[in-house]
Design a protein around this motif. Structure first.
Motif, PDB file in Angstrom:
ATOM      1  N   ALA A  45      -6.261   1.072  -0.715  1.00  0.00           N
ATOM      2  CA  ALA A  45      -5.064   1.714  -1.279  1.00  0.00           C
ATOM      3  C   ALA A  45      -4.978   3.108  -0.666  1.00  0.00           C
ATOM      4  O   ALA A  45      -5.954   3.586  -0.075  1.00  0.00           O
ATOM      5  CB  ALA A  45      -5.177   1.788  -2.794  1.00  0.00           C
TER       6      ALA A  45
ATOM      7  N   ALA B 127     -11.124   2.552   0.792  1.00  0.00           N
ATOM      8  CA  ALA B 127     -11.472   1.137   0.630  1.00  0.00           C
ATOM      9  C   ALA B 127     -12.964   0.944   0.411  1.00  0.00           C
ATOM     10  O   ALA B 127     -13.753   1.127   1.338  1.00  0.00           O
ATOM     11  CB  ALA B 127     -11.029   0.326   1.843  1.00  0.00           C
TER      12      ALA B 127
ATOM     13  N   ILE C 270      -7.875   0.791  -7.558  1.00  0.00           N
ATOM     14  CA  ILE C 270      -9.044   0.177  -6.901  1.00  0.00           C
ATOM     15  C   ILE C 270     -10.213   0.139  -7.887  1.00  0.00           C
ATOM     16  O   ILE C 270     -10.868  -0.896  -8.059  1.00  0.00           O
ATOM     17  CB  ILE C 270      -9.489   0.982  -5.655  1.00  0.00           C
ATOM     18  CG1 ILE C 270      -8.389   1.058  -4.614  1.00  0.00           C
ATOM     19  CG2 ILE C 270     -10.764   0.392  -5.064  1.00  0.00           C
ATOM     20  CD1 ILE C 270      -8.759   1.903  -3.386  1.00  0.00           C
TER      21      ILE C 270
ATOM     22  N   PRO D 202      -3.845  -2.420  -5.004  1.00  0.00           N
ATOM     23  CA  PRO D 202      -4.725  -2.492  -3.835  1.00  0.00           C
ATOM     24  C   PRO D 202      -4.578  -3.840  -3.128  1.00  0.00           C
ATOM     25  O   PRO D 202      -4.219  -4.840  -3.748  1.00  0.00           O
ATOM     26  CB  PRO D 202      -6.137  -2.366  -4.427  1.00  0.00           C
ATOM     27  CG  PRO D 202      -5.994  -2.193  -5.884  1.00  0.00           C
ATOM     28  CD  PRO D 202      -4.583  -2.499  -6.277  1.00  0.00           C
TER      29      PRO D 202
ATOM     30  N   HIS E  44       2.294   2.086  -3.339  1.00  0.00           N
ATOM     31  CA  HIS E  44       1.287   2.244  -4.416  1.00  0.00           C
ATOM     32  C   HIS E  44       1.447   1.179  -5.500  1.00  0.00           C
ATOM     33  O   HIS E  44       1.290   1.461  -6.683  1.00  0.00           O
ATOM     34  CB  HIS E  44       1.385   3.638  -5.069  1.00  0.00           C
ATOM     35  CG  HIS E  44       1.347   4.755  -4.076  1.00  0.00           C
ATOM     36  ND1 HIS E  44       1.795   6.007  -4.359  1.00  0.00           N
ATOM     37  CD2 HIS E  44       0.909   4.801  -2.808  1.00  0.00           C
ATOM     38  CE1 HIS E  44       1.648   6.791  -3.296  1.00  0.00           C
ATOM     39  NE2 HIS E  44       1.100   6.054  -2.334  1.00  0.00           N
TER      40      HIS E  44
ATOM     41  N   ILE F 231      -5.529  -8.682  -7.957  1.00  0.00           N
ATOM     42  CA  ILE F 231      -4.810  -8.035  -6.850  1.00  0.00           C
ATOM     43  C   ILE F 231      -3.772  -9.026  -6.294  1.00  0.00           C
ATOM     44  O   ILE F 231      -3.970 -10.239  -6.396  1.00  0.00           O
ATOM     45  CB  ILE F 231      -5.767  -7.584  -5.710  1.00  0.00           C
ATOM     46  CG1 ILE F 231      -6.587  -8.761  -5.149  1.00  0.00           C
ATOM     47  CG2 ILE F 231      -6.692  -6.476  -6.191  1.00  0.00           C
ATOM     48  CD1 ILE F 231      -7.388  -8.426  -3.901  1.00  0.00           C
TER      49      ILE F 231
ATOM     50  N   ILE G 240       0.842  -1.214   0.000  1.00  0.00           N
ATOM     51  CA  ILE G 240       0.000   0.000   0.000  1.00  0.00           C
ATOM     52  C   ILE G 240       0.871   1.257   0.000  1.00  0.00           C
ATOM     53  O   ILE G 240       0.653   2.182  -0.781  1.00  0.00           O
ATOM     54  CB  ILE G 240      -0.966  -0.015   1.208  1.00  0.00           C
ATOM     55  CG1 ILE G 240      -2.010  -1.125   1.011  1.00  0.00           C
ATOM     56  CG2 ILE G 240      -1.660   1.348   1.383  1.00  0.00           C
ATOM     57  CD1 ILE G 240      -3.005  -1.281   2.132  1.00  0.00           C
TER      58      ILE G 240
ATOM     59  N   ALA H 121      -2.933   5.176  -6.962  1.00  0.00           N
ATOM     60  CA  ALA H 121      -3.362   4.051  -6.126  1.00  0.00           C
ATOM     61  C   ALA H 121      -4.881   3.911  -6.134  1.00  0.00           C
ATOM     62  O   ALA H 121      -5.421   2.804  -6.259  1.00  0.00           O
ATOM     63  CB  ALA H 121      -2.853   4.246  -4.703  1.00  0.00           C
TER      64      ALA H 121
END
Ligand code: TXA
Ligand code: MG
Length: 401
Positions: A71, A183, A82, A58, A55, A208, A52, A78
């Motif tokens: 993120a 989030a 997502i 996520p 970057h 991810i 995180i 970042a």
């Protein structure tokens, strides 16, 4: 043949790494958790925090409501990752997660209006999101201003939503990164929200790098979103804290709280943009049946009998459906039954998980028993209304199509 999407973003390996809640000690007013450095939990939390902070991508993590896909809320790169991983509409703002009120003040220079004080005292950390005015931009020595929160996080809004989760893994992750984490729920857009690491894996494998597995979520439905920047204050989304609790503990201003509209048209300007999109939808058609008053289930049985074709049916009963009284001919049509439970807390906790499970059994139709709108019922019915293609009342009147 190589598809366009695989050329643009080669699939990545998704790891599921365990974290134990019992390893984390994080008192309410502390800024940092205590976690034994020799524990797997420590190692895995730091792995997630590095991803995180840099970057890279996520990361999915458990919260007390549902799993989130997090993120840095400070980085547009970042935050865009997502939206891409979830395939989320770009105009739907994300909730910013913080680990302490002091972090909110220190990192985002946020002033918290007084109206929120009693709610923060009572419900943070916990399943409550508050809407705040966007903080002033940050000005460097040359007078150049940058927004404190990435505008990608708050598209088209002059406010942002923020919450302090009570789940030790979520709070520890935010504290270790020392970054406010944007989030949304970690489902693919339009699917039921995930309440286990496997749900996240089903939707996000190859998209991810990492899912932290802290077991099933305790609340099971998302946070309540409240807006105290308007008069009267409004509940934009019912959730883990009930409207009755907001009225009871919020002090005089929250006594008049109004509930927002739960549906909105595609082009309508709405206070919570998330409301206008298809949500929480399994692949199967979902029919919600309201109010089986006497428990004899005459109407539901008649409904199932009246269905044409050879449909595979799943049923999610809660308080009143009495399947023991359903005759053999009807029961033959039903491939799977998953009880949601009787209490509001149990129904909330089980709803998304059971919708997913019954869907995976390959049914064509899921019949769900609706509940009254009191206490947890408002959040449960809000999610069911969005998941449903049809809602029927006891007289088989279609309330929604
Ligand atoms: O429990 C939760 O809130 C979970 C966990 C991961 O924390 N998160 C979650 O996020 O449910 P998401 O993105 O699935 O839902 C956020 C909701 C959306 O309906 C969005 O439109 C609304 O909050 N929202 C966020 N910021 C807002 C703002 N500034 N004004 C109005 N609505 C906002
Ligand atoms: Mg969501």
């Amino acid at each position: 043949m190589v598809s366009v999407s695989s050329v643009l973003s080669p699939p990545i390996t998704t790891q599921i790494l365990p974290v134990a809640l019992s390893d984390i000690d994080f008192p309410r007013d502390a800024d940092m958790p205590n976690i034994p450095q020799s524990s797997v939990t420590y190692t895995n939390l730091h792995k997630a925090a590095d991803i995180i902070r840099n970057h890279i991508a996520p990361v999915a993590f458990p919260t007390e409501t549902v799993y989130g896909l997090g993120a840095s809320a400070l980085s547009t790169t970042a935050v865009r990752q997502i939206f891409a991983a979830k395939n989320r509409p770009l105009d739907n703002p994300l909730i910013v997660h913080i680990s302490s009120v002091s972090q909110l003040r220190r990192v985002l220079y946020t002033k918290i209006p007084d109206i929120y004080e009693p709610l923060i005292q009572k419900f943070w950390p916990g399943p409550l999101t508050i809407i705040l005015p966007l903080p002033d931009p940050i000005r460097n020595e040359d007078g150049v201003e940058t927004p404190a929160i990435s505008p990608a996080c708050t598209p088209g809004q002059n406010t942002f939503g923020v919450r302090m989760p009570s789940h030790p893994v979520a709070r520890a992750l935010i504290a270790i990164t020392d970054t406010p984490i944007a989030a949304p729920s970690a489902n693919a857009s339009s699917r039921p929200s995930p309440t286990t690491a496997m749900h996240v894996y089903t939707d996000m494998a190859g998209r991810i790098p990492l899912i932290l597995d802290g077991g099933p979520c305790n609340v099971g439905l998302e946070s309540t979103v409240v807006d105290g920047t308007v008069s009267p204050p409004a509940i934009l989304r019912p959730g883990g804290v009930s409207i009755e609790e907001i009225r009871k503990y919020g002090g005089p201003f929250w006594k008049d709280v109004v509930t927002g509209k739960s549906e909105a048209g595609q082009d309508e300007k709405v206070r919570t943009p998330g409301m206008k999109y298809r949500h929480y939808s399994p692949k199967a058609k979902v029919v919600v049946i309201l109010g089986q008053g006497d428990g004899s289930d005459g109407e539901i049985v008649r409904y199932i009998r009246g269905l044409s074709g050879d449909l595979k049916i799943g049923v999610l009963p809660s308080r009143l459906f009495n399947l023991d009284s359903w005759d053999e001919e009807i029961m033959k049509k039903i491939c799977v039954v998953k009880k949601l439970g009787k209490s509001g807390a149990d129904i909330s906790r089980n709803l998304f998980a059971h919708l997913r499970e019954v869907d995976e059994a390959g049914v064509d139709l899921i019949i769900v028993e609706g509940v009254g709108e009191e206490d947890e019922g408002a959040a449960i019915m809000n999610r069911l209304r969005k998941a449903a293609t049809e809602i029927l009342d006891t007289d088989q009147h279609i309330v929604k199509k």
